[in-house]
Design an enzyme around this catalytic site. Structure first.
Site, PDB file in Angstrom:
ATOM      1  N   ARG A   1       1.247  12.742  -8.396  1.00  0.00           N
ATOM      2  CA  ARG A   1       1.792  11.513  -8.002  1.00  0.00           C
ATOM      3  C   ARG A   1       3.485  11.423  -8.577  1.00  0.00           C
ATOM      4  NH1 ARG A   1      -2.455   7.858  -6.784  1.00  0.00           N
ATOM      5  NH2 ARG A   1      -4.105   8.348  -7.655  1.00  0.00           N
TER       6      ARG A   1
ATOM      7  N   GLY B   1      -7.345   3.025   8.056  1.00  0.00           N
ATOM      8  CA  GLY B   1      -7.212   1.241   8.008  1.00  0.00           C
ATOM      9  C   GLY B   1      -8.346   0.612   7.463  1.00  0.00           C
ATOM     10  N   ASN B   2      -9.500   1.246   7.195  1.00  0.00           N
ATOM     11  CA  ASN B   2     -10.730   0.652   6.705  1.00  0.00           C
ATOM     12  C   ASN B   2     -10.423  -0.163   5.569  1.00  0.00           C
ATOM     13  OD1 ASN B   2     -12.225   1.387   9.059  1.00  0.00           O
ATOM     14  ND2 ASN B   2     -12.632   3.273   8.074  1.00  0.00           N
ATOM     15  N   THR B   3      -9.939   0.324   4.540  1.00  0.00           N
ATOM     16  CA  THR B   3      -9.583  -0.165   3.123  1.00  0.00           C
ATOM     17  C   THR B   3      -8.891  -1.569   3.212  1.00  0.00           C
ATOM     18  OG1 THR B   3      -9.460   2.066   2.314  1.00  0.00           O
ATOM     19  CG2 THR B   3      -8.851   0.107   0.986  1.00  0.00           C
ATOM     20  N   LEU B   4      -7.672  -1.481   3.968  1.00  0.00           N
ATOM     21  CA  LEU B   4      -7.020  -2.346   4.186  1.00  0.00           C
ATOM     22  C   LEU B   4      -7.584  -3.582   5.000  1.00  0.00           C
ATOM     23  CD1 LEU B   4      -3.291  -1.455   4.568  1.00  0.00           C
ATOM     24  CD2 LEU B   4      -4.166  -3.111   2.874  1.00  0.00           C
TER      25      LEU B   4
ATOM     26  N   ASP C   1      -4.024   4.906   6.430  1.00  0.00           N
ATOM     27  CA  ASP C   1      -4.744   5.953   7.177  1.00  0.00           C
ATOM     28  C   ASP C   1      -5.809   5.411   8.313  1.00  0.00           C
ATOM     29  OD1 ASP C   1      -5.444   8.820   7.573  1.00  0.00           O
ATOM     30  OD2 ASP C   1      -6.935   8.597   6.019  1.00  0.00           O
TER      31      ASP C   1
ATOM     32  N   ASP D   1      -1.464  10.737  -4.368  1.00  0.00           N
ATOM     33  CA  ASP D   1      -2.075  11.980  -5.127  1.00  0.00           C
ATOM     34  C   ASP D   1      -2.957  13.198  -4.329  1.00  0.00           C
ATOM     35  OD1 ASP D   1      -4.229  10.309  -4.695  1.00  0.00           O
ATOM     36  OD2 ASP D   1      -5.280  11.511  -6.217  1.00  0.00           O
TER      37      ASP D   1
ATOM     38  N   GLU E   1       0.834  -1.242  -0.045  1.00  0.00           N
ATOM     39  CA  GLU E   1      -0.066  -0.033  -0.116  1.00  0.00           C
ATOM     40  C   GLU E   1       0.895   1.368  -0.165  1.00  0.00           C
ATOM     41  OE1 GLU E   1      -2.577   1.670  -0.376  1.00  0.00           O
ATOM     42  OE2 GLU E   1      -4.258   0.855   0.533  1.00  0.00           O
ATOM     43  N   ASP E   2       0.151   2.349  -0.395  1.00  0.00           N
ATOM     44  CA  ASP E   2       1.067   3.731  -0.236  1.00  0.00           C
ATOM     45  C   ASP E   2       0.947   4.380   0.890  1.00  0.00           C
ATOM     46  OD1 ASP E   2      -1.795   4.193  -0.451  1.00  0.00           O
ATOM     47  OD2 ASP E   2      -1.718   5.586  -2.029  1.00  0.00           O
TER      48      ASP E   2
END
Ligand code: 5GP
Ligand code: MG
Length: 171
Positions: free
Chosen positions: A161, A101-104, A99, A155, A95-96
């Protein structure tokens, strides 16, 4: 909007990539690994990282987005899924930035359900002060303060980016 405030230099990023790659090399030895680059933000970090890895590496890509305000049901929108089967494979999600953590959190569950041999998370940047979900990256590049950062793949409205260092967005 501008991106004038430098936070992390190119040299710091280079050292971070070397350190993280060394940890991964130490942990996996000669075991083959599938590196999953989470598009779009992780594309530059992934490109730098895999070139420092010594084991047999395959690279695949996934693009997802979270439905915000819907954390309880944990819905994940898969815009592009993997091309490969990860069953019984060593998988590292790259991952970049982590934050909330919800997405991960959701992505990890989705990929764990596919039966990998192992599943770890590697992030270039970590913003732990904003964490909501129970996510702790196995490999963490650089911990950043609660600011919106751009550059090195990250971005603001799809811009910045290509900046080589990390900067803070401001007015
Ligand atoms: P999370 O689900 O952890 O809250 O969201 C993580 C995603 O939000 C990251 O993959 C990234 O796309 C975006 N994000 C979070 N913080 C930042 C930041 O400071 N800068 C940029 N450019 N993106 C961020
Ligand atoms: Mg992202």
């Amino acid at each position: 909007m501008n991106a004038d405030r430098k936070l992390i230099s190119e040299e710091e990023i280079r050292l971070m990539v070397s350190r993280v790659a060394q940890q991964i090399n130490d942990d996996y030895g000669d075991e083959p690994v599938i590196v999953i680059c989470i598009l779009t933000g992780a594309f530059i970090f992934t490109a730098d990282l895999v070139r420092e890895l010594d084991m047999p590496v395959t690279v695949d890509f996934m693009k997802v987005s979270s439905y915000e305000g819907d954390t309880s049901t944990g819905r994940l929108n898969v815009i592009k899924d993997l091309s490969c089967d990860i069953r019984d494979k060593n998988v590292i999600i790259v991952e970049d930035i982590v934050d909330t953590g919800n997405t991960l959190f959701r992505l990890r569950k989705m990929l764990a359900d596919r039966g990998p041999k192992s599943l770890r998370i590697c992030t270039a940047f970590d913003k732990p002060s904003r964490r909501v979900a129970d996510i702790e990256p196995d490999y963490n590049g650089i911990t950043v303060p609660d600011e919106f950062i751009v550059g090195y793949g990250l971005d603001y409205n799809e811009l910045y980016r290509n900046i080589k260092d990390i900067r803070i967005i401001g007015d």
